[in-house]
Design a protein around this motif. Structure first.
Motif, mmCIF file in Angstrom:
data_model
loop_
_atom_site.group_PDB
_atom_site.id
_atom_site.type_symbol
_atom_site.label_atom_id
_atom_site.label_comp_id
_atom_site.label_asym_id
_atom_site.label_seq_id
_atom_site.Cartn_x
_atom_site.Cartn_y
_atom_site.Cartn_z
ATOM 1 N N GLN A 57 0.831 -1.201 0.000
ATOM 2 C CA GLN A 57 0.000 0.000 0.000
ATOM 3 C C GLN A 57 0.871 1.259 0.000
ATOM 4 O OE1 GLN A 57 -2.085 1.447 3.587
ATOM 5 N NE2 GLN A 57 -3.971 0.967 2.472
ATOM 6 N N ARG A 58 1.861 1.287 0.866
ATOM 7 C CA ARG A 58 2.746 2.457 0.936
ATOM 8 C C ARG A 58 3.517 2.651 -0.369
ATOM 9 N NH1 ARG A 58 3.135 0.330 5.913
ATOM 10 N NH2 ARG A 58 5.087 -0.748 5.495
ATOM 11 N N ALA A 59 3.943 1.561 -0.982
ATOM 12 C CA ALA A 59 4.709 1.655 -2.226
ATOM 13 C C ALA A 59 3.856 2.196 -3.376
ATOM 14 C CB ALA A 59 5.278 0.282 -2.594
ATOM 15 N N ALA A 60 2.612 1.791 -3.438
ATOM 16 C CA ALA A 60 1.735 2.196 -4.540
ATOM 17 C C ALA A 60 0.992 3.500 -4.276
ATOM 18 C CB ALA A 60 0.722 1.081 -4.821
ATOM 19 N N ARG A 81 4.277 8.254 -16.446
ATOM 20 C CA ARG A 81 5.516 7.469 -16.270
ATOM 21 C C ARG A 81 5.309 6.348 -15.255
ATOM 22 N NH1 ARG A 81 7.712 12.594 -16.882
ATOM 23 N NH2 ARG A 81 7.674 13.016 -14.652
ATOM 24 N N GLN A 82 4.718 6.694 -14.105
ATOM 25 C CA GLN A 82 4.539 5.682 -13.060
ATOM 26 C C GLN A 82 3.543 4.608 -13.477
ATOM 27 O OE1 GLN A 82 3.894 6.873 -9.014
ATOM 28 N NE2 GLN A 82 5.351 8.567 -9.148
ATOM 29 N N GLN A 122 2.637 -1.029 -14.925
ATOM 30 C CA GLN A 122 2.177 -2.064 -15.861
ATOM 31 C C GLN A 122 3.312 -3.018 -16.202
ATOM 32 O OE1 GLN A 122 0.464 0.207 -19.055
ATOM 33 N NE2 GLN A 122 -1.394 0.659 -17.891
ATOM 34 N N ASP A 123 4.512 -2.480 -16.411
ATOM 35 C CA ASP A 123 5.666 -3.336 -16.694
ATOM 36 C C ASP A 123 5.965 -4.255 -15.507
ATOM 37 O OD1 ASP A 123 5.831 -1.957 -19.100
ATOM 38 O OD2 ASP A 123 7.564 -0.741 -18.478
ATOM 39 N N PHE A 124 5.937 -3.685 -14.302
ATOM 40 C CA PHE A 124 6.183 -4.458 -13.077
ATOM 41 C C PHE A 124 5.115 -5.542 -12.903
ATOM 42 C CE2 PHE A 124 5.384 -4.929 -8.462
ATOM 43 C CZ PHE A 124 6.597 -5.477 -8.085
#
Length: 123
Positions: free
Chosen positions: A6-9, A86-87, A92-94
């Motif tokens: 959650q914190r990362a996103a 960009r994010q 999507q790549d991740f």
């Protein structure tokens, strides 16, 4: 949702919900909860919002309260829209890489494979 995830996103999803228009912090937290992101505590939400302001991705303006105190309305800047793009692509790549790694029938790429010895074993 796992707290670390959650914190990362959180910066990405906050930029995403602000794309639709200005909101105050509490409204952002409620919308994220409604979208299934889980409960975002104020101790996590507001520092993350302040970092986005400091980075120039969102701007804050005070709005006078009609029956109570005013509140800070947050909106996306042009730099924030670019950062969201960009994010979102990076996410999507991740997401695709994780899906490939945990999906059924994961096969190593073709070609010679280097064997990694386990602890205590020699090559």
């Amino acid at each position: 949702m796992d707290g670390a995830w959650q914190r990362a996103a959180l910066p990405l999803v906050m930029l995403g919900v602000l794309r639709a228009g200005p909101r105050h912090g509490y409204a952002i937290a409620r919308l994220l909860e409604d979208l299934g992101f889980g409960t975002v505590r104020g101790a996590v939400l507001y520092p993350a919002l302040n970092r986005l302001v400091d980075q120039g991705f969102i701007e804050a303006e005070w709005e006078a309260g009609q029956q109570g105190p005013g509140r800070k309305m947050l909106h996306l800047t042009a730099a924030g829209r670019a950062e969201l793009g960009r994010q979102a692509q990076a996410w999507q790549d991740f997401d695709s890489a994780v899906a490939r790694a945990i999906g059924p029938g994961v096969e190593p790429p073709a070609g010679p494979q280097e064997r990694i010895p386990r602890a205590g074993q020699e090559n």
